[in-house]
Scaffold this motif. Sequence first.
Motif, PDB file in Angstrom:
ATOM      1  N   ALA A 170     -37.025  42.712-103.638  1.00  0.00           N
ATOM      2  CA  ALA A 170     -37.453  41.461-104.272  1.00  0.00           C
ATOM      3  C   ALA A 170     -36.981  41.395-105.725  1.00  0.00           C
ATOM      4  O   ALA A 170     -36.522  40.341-106.199  1.00  0.00           O
ATOM      5  N   ILE A 171     -37.073  42.518-106.432  1.00  0.00           N
ATOM      6  CA  ILE A 171     -36.601  42.568-107.821  1.00  0.00           C
ATOM      7  C   ILE A 171     -35.092  42.401-107.881  1.00  0.00           C
ATOM      8  O   ILE A 171     -34.554  41.672-108.726  1.00  0.00           O
ATOM      9  N   VAL A 172     -34.383  43.063-106.978  1.00  0.00           N
ATOM     10  CA  VAL A 172     -32.921  42.975-106.946  1.00  0.00           C
ATOM     11  C   VAL A 172     -32.466  41.534-106.774  1.00  0.00           C
ATOM     12  O   VAL A 172     -31.543  41.067-107.452  1.00  0.00           O
ATOM     13  N   GLU A 173     -33.104  40.786-105.883  1.00  0.00           N
ATOM     14  CA  GLU A 173     -32.701  39.401-105.643  1.00  0.00           C
ATOM     15  C   GLU A 173     -32.921  38.534-106.878  1.00  0.00           C
ATOM     16  O   GLU A 173     -32.105  37.659-107.185  1.00  0.00           O
ATOM     17  N   GLN A 174     -33.995  38.765-107.586  1.00  0.00           N
ATOM     18  CA  GLN A 174     -34.238  38.011-108.818  1.00  0.00           C
ATOM     19  C   GLN A 174     -33.176  38.325-109.871  1.00  0.00           C
ATOM     20  O   GLN A 174     -32.652  37.424-110.533  1.00  0.00           O
ATOM     21  N   VAL A 175     -32.872  39.608-110.021  1.00  0.00           N
ATOM     22  CA  VAL A 175     -31.858  40.032-110.994  1.00  0.00           C
ATOM     23  C   VAL A 175     -30.505  39.411-110.652  1.00  0.00           C
ATOM     24  O   VAL A 175     -29.789  38.899-111.525  1.00  0.00           O
ATOM     25  N   LEU A 176     -30.142  39.439-109.368  1.00  0.00           N
ATOM     26  CA  LEU A 176     -28.857  38.877-108.933  1.00  0.00           C
ATOM     27  C   LEU A 176     -28.779  37.384-109.195  1.00  0.00           C
ATOM     28  O   LEU A 176     -27.736  36.872-109.625  1.00  0.00           O
ATOM     29  N   GLU A 177     -29.850  36.663-108.950  1.00  0.00           N
ATOM     30  CA  GLU A 177     -29.834  35.220-109.135  1.00  0.00           C
ATOM     31  C   GLU A 177     -29.613  34.858-110.598  1.00  0.00           C
ATOM     32  O   GLU A 177     -28.795  33.992-110.927  1.00  0.00           O
ATOM     33  N   TYR A 178     -30.326  35.529-111.485  1.00  0.00           N
ATOM     34  CA  TYR A 178     -30.138  35.280-112.917  1.00  0.00           C
ATOM     35  C   TYR A 178     -28.716  35.629-113.360  1.00  0.00           C
ATOM     36  O   TYR A 178     -28.071  34.876-114.094  1.00  0.00           O
ATOM     37  N   ILE A 217     -36.686  41.803-116.154  1.00  0.00           N
ATOM     38  CA  ILE A 217     -35.948  41.392-114.952  1.00  0.00           C
ATOM     39  C   ILE A 217     -34.861  40.388-115.317  1.00  0.00           C
ATOM     40  O   ILE A 217     -33.694  40.530-114.928  1.00  0.00           O
ATOM     41  N   PHE A 218     -35.235  39.360-116.081  1.00  0.00           N
ATOM     42  CA  PHE A 218     -34.223  38.410-116.551  1.00  0.00           C
ATOM     43  C   PHE A 218     -33.200  39.132-117.422  1.00  0.00           C
ATOM     44  O   PHE A 218     -31.991  38.903-117.311  1.00  0.00           O
ATOM     45  N   MET A 219     -33.671  40.033-118.290  1.00  0.00           N
ATOM     46  CA  MET A 219     -32.786  40.773-119.178  1.00  0.00           C
ATOM     47  C   MET A 219     -31.788  41.607-118.377  1.00  0.00           C
ATOM     48  O   MET A 219     -30.599  41.668-118.712  1.00  0.00           O
ATOM     49  N   ALA A 220     -32.251  42.236-117.303  1.00  0.00           N
ATOM     50  CA  ALA A 220     -31.354  43.059-116.489  1.00  0.00           C
ATOM     51  C   ALA A 220     -30.267  42.200-115.845  1.00  0.00           C
ATOM     52  O   ALA A 220     -29.093  42.578-115.829  1.00  0.00           O
ATOM     53  N   GLY A 221     -30.640  41.017-115.306  1.00  0.00           N
ATOM     54  CA  GLY A 221     -29.651  40.148-114.677  1.00  0.00           C
ATOM     55  C   GLY A 221     -28.654  39.592-115.669  1.00  0.00           C
ATOM     56  O   GLY A 221     -27.437  39.618-115.445  1.00  0.00           O
ATOM     57  N   TYR A 222     -29.158  39.097-116.791  1.00  0.00           N
ATOM     58  CA  TYR A 222     -28.288  38.521-117.821  1.00  0.00           C
ATOM     59  C   TYR A 222     -27.340  39.576-118.382  1.00  0.00           C
ATOM     60  O   TYR A 222     -26.138  39.346-118.527  1.00  0.00           O
ATOM     61  N   ASN A 223     -27.882  40.763-118.668  1.00  0.00           N
ATOM     62  CA  ASN A 223     -27.062  41.806-119.291  1.00  0.00           C
ATOM     63  C   ASN A 223     -26.096  42.449-118.306  1.00  0.00           C
ATOM     64  O   ASN A 223     -25.008  42.893-118.693  1.00  0.00           O
ATOM     65  N   ALA A 224     -26.460  42.499-117.024  1.00  0.00           N
ATOM     66  CA  ALA A 224     -25.498  42.980-116.031  1.00  0.00           C
ATOM     67  C   ALA A 224     -24.308  42.039-115.952  1.00  0.00           C
ATOM     68  O   ALA A 224     -23.144  42.472-115.873  1.00  0.00           O
ATOM     69  N   ALA A 225     -24.570  40.725-116.008  1.00  0.00           N
ATOM     70  CA  ALA A 225     -23.478  39.749-116.026  1.00  0.00           C
ATOM     71  C   ALA A 225     -22.665  39.881-117.313  1.00  0.00           C
ATOM     72  O   ALA A 225     -21.435  39.735-117.305  1.00  0.00           O
ATOM     73  N   SER A 226     -23.337  40.164-118.415  1.00  0.00           N
ATOM     74  CA  SER A 226     -22.627  40.349-119.682  1.00  0.00           C
ATOM     75  C   SER A 226     -21.670  41.525-119.616  1.00  0.00           C
ATOM     76  O   SER A 226     -20.605  41.513-120.235  1.00  0.00           O
ATOM     77  N   ARG A 227     -22.060  42.558-118.878  1.00  0.00           N
ATOM     78  CA  ARG A 227     -21.159  43.697-118.695  1.00  0.00           C
ATOM     79  C   ARG A 227     -19.884  43.257-117.984  1.00  0.00           C
ATOM     80  O   ARG A 227     -18.791  43.745-118.272  1.00  0.00           O
ATOM     81  N   LEU A 228     -20.007  42.336-117.040  1.00  0.00           N
ATOM     82  CA  LEU A 228     -18.831  41.835-116.338  1.00  0.00           C
ATOM     83  C   LEU A 228     -18.000  40.910-117.215  1.00  0.00           C
ATOM     84  O   LEU A 228     -16.840  40.650-116.911  1.00  0.00           O
ATOM     85  N   GLN A 229     -18.585  40.412-118.294  1.00  0.00           N
ATOM     86  CA  GLN A 229     -17.821  39.567-119.202  1.00  0.00           C
ATOM     87  C   GLN A 229     -16.621  40.318-119.750  1.00  0.00           C
ATOM     88  O   GLN A 229     -15.547  39.752-119.947  1.00  0.00           O
ATOM     89  N   GLY A 230     -16.803  41.623-120.002  1.00  0.00           N
ATOM     90  CA  GLY A 230     -15.665  42.423-120.464  1.00  0.00           C
ATOM     91  C   GLY A 230     -14.538  42.431-119.461  1.00  0.00           C
ATOM     92  O   GLY A 230     -13.358  42.404-119.830  1.00  0.00           O
ATOM     93  N   LEU A 231     -14.869  42.454-118.180  1.00  0.00           N
ATOM     94  CA  LEU A 231     -13.856  42.396-117.129  1.00  0.00           C
ATOM     95  C   LEU A 231     -13.142  41.052-117.144  1.00  0.00           C
ATOM     96  O   LEU A 231     -11.928  40.977-116.969  1.00  0.00           O
ATOM     97  N   MET A 232     -13.897  39.989-117.379  1.00  0.00           N
ATOM     98  CA  MET A 232     -13.324  38.657-117.419  1.00  0.00           C
ATOM     99  C   MET A 232     -12.427  38.459-118.639  1.00  0.00           C
ATOM    100  O   MET A 232     -11.463  37.699-118.596  1.00  0.00           O
ATOM    101  N   GLU A 233     -12.741  39.146-119.721  1.00  0.00           N
ATOM    102  CA  GLU A 233     -11.995  38.967-120.972  1.00  0.00           C
ATOM    103  C   GLU A 233     -10.723  39.801-121.049  1.00  0.00           C
ATOM    104  O   GLU A 233      -9.921  39.611-121.963  1.00  0.00           O
ATOM    105  N   MET A 234     -10.526  40.738-120.127  1.00  0.00           N
ATOM    106  CA  MET A 234      -9.515  41.774-120.354  1.00  0.00           C
ATOM    107  C   MET A 234      -8.107  41.219-120.515  1.00  0.00           C
ATOM    108  O   MET A 234      -7.329  41.698-121.351  1.00  0.00           O
ATOM    109  N   ALA A 235      -7.724  40.199-119.725  1.00  0.00           N
ATOM    110  CA  ALA A 235      -6.379  39.636-119.869  1.00  0.00           C
ATOM    111  C   ALA A 235      -6.234  38.947-121.218  1.00  0.00           C
ATOM    112  O   ALA A 235      -5.180  39.035-121.876  1.00  0.00           O
TER     113      ALA A 235
END
Length: 450
Positions: A350-358, A269-287
Motif C-alpha cells: 500500500a505504501i509502495v503504490e502511494q510512493v509510485l503515484e506521487y 511518503i510523499f517525500m519518498a515519491g517526489y525525491n525518488a523521481a528527482s533522482r531520475l531527473q539526473g538521468l533525464m538531464e544527462m544528454a
Amino acid sequence: MPSRTKDMTQGNPTKLILLFSLPILAGTIFQQMYNLVDTFVVGRAEGVAALAAVSSTGWLDWTLLGIIIGLAQGFAIQIAHRFGAGDPAGLRRSAGHSLVLAVLVVAALEILAQAFLRPVLTLMRTPADTFDLTLLYLRIIFGGLPLVMGYNLFSGFLRSVGNSRTPMIAITCSSGCNIVLDVLFVAYFRWSVAGVAVATVISQALSCMICLVAVARMPVFRLSKGDLRLTREVTGGLVKLGLPIAFQNLIISVGGLVLQSVVNAQGFIFMAGYNAASRLQGLMEMAGTALRGAVSTFVGQNYGAQKLDRVKTGLRRSVGIAVFMAILIGGAVILWGKPLLRLFIQDDPAIVEQVLEYGYRFLVFMGVSLFALYLLFVFRSALQGLGDTVTSMISGVLELFMRSGCALLLPLFMGEWGIYTSGIISWFGAAALLAFSCRRRLRRLSAQMQ
C-alpha cells in the motif's frame, strides 16, 4: 590514458560538438547509473525511510557541490580562452592560480558544512523519521568535498583544452567502483545509508586521482612555482569568471532547499515519491549536461580565437540538438517512468503504490517540459564561454525567486500539483532570459570586433 588536446577552432562545428559530447555523455550515464544503484540498493534493502533520508539530501548536497562546480567551471573558461588564443604561459598561470584558490575555498566550505549541518536540517523541517539517517549520510558525504573539488578542477582543466575522454574514463571507473561498494556495504555489510556515503567518497577519490594523473602528464599543464604565486590580475580574472557561476548555483540551490522544505512538510511518503523521481531527473538531464560541457568548451575556445561566426553557427546547431534530445528522452520517461520507479522501492504494498503515484506524476511534468531545461543549459553555457558569467548568475536569481515563490504559493491553491510545477516554471523563465541575453551579447561582440 589519453592526454591529448583538441583544437575546436577548426572543423565542422556540429561534428566537433557531438564528438566532444559523447565522452561526457558516456561518463554521465555511468554517473547516473551509480546514483540509481544508490536508490535501488537503499530502497530495496533498507525500505522507504532510508530511501527518503538519502534522496532528500539532493538540494543540500548540491548547495556545496554547486559552489565547487561553479568555481571550477569559471576557472576552466579562462583556461579555454588562453588555449584558444595560443597563450601557453597564460594558460599555466591560470591553472596554477586555480589550484591555489581551490584549496583555500574547499577548506572553508568543509569547516562551514560540518559546523552548520544539524541546524540547517532542522530549518528544512527534515522529518524525525529520517533526521538521524540524513545527518549521518551528509556528515560522510561532506567529508569528501576536497575530492569533489579535485575532480571538478582537474576535469575542467582537461575539457578546456579539448580532452573530454579522460574525465569520461574517470567517472566510468568511479561509477563502477561505487556500484560494487554500494552492494558490498549496504546489501551485505548492512551499513545502511552510511555504506552508501562511504562508497561515494571512495569512488570520488578514484575519479579525482585519474584526472590528476592525466593533468600531470600533459606538458601544457607543467607548472612552475611562479604559476602558484597569486597575482591580482590573474586571480581577479578567475574570480570574475568563477564567482558568478558559483553564486548562481548557490542561489538556485536555495530555491531548491525552499522547495525541499515544502516537500518535507508533506510527510515521508510523499517525500519518498517526489525525491525518488528527482533522482531520475539526473538521468533525464544527462544528454543536456553533456551538450552543456561541449558548448562551453567550443564557445570558449572560439571566443578566445575571436571567431564569432563559428560561435553563432555552433550555438544554432546546439539548440537543434538540444530540442531533439529533450523530446526523445522526455517521451521515454513518460512511457516507462513508473516501472523504473518501481525497481527502487520495496515496502508495504500500500505504501509502495502511494510512493509510485506521487513520483510518476512528477516525472510526467518533467518529461513534458524537459526541452526548456536543455535550452537553459545551452544558452547558459554559451554565455559563460563568451566570458559573461554575470548574466548566468542573474538567471540563477530569477530561478530562485520563481522556484521559491511558486513552491510557497502554488501548493496553497493547487496542492501537490503546485509542488510539481514549481521547479519547471523556473526552467522556462530562466531559459527565456538566457536566450535573449545570449543573442544580445553576440551582437555586441560582433560590433566590437568589426
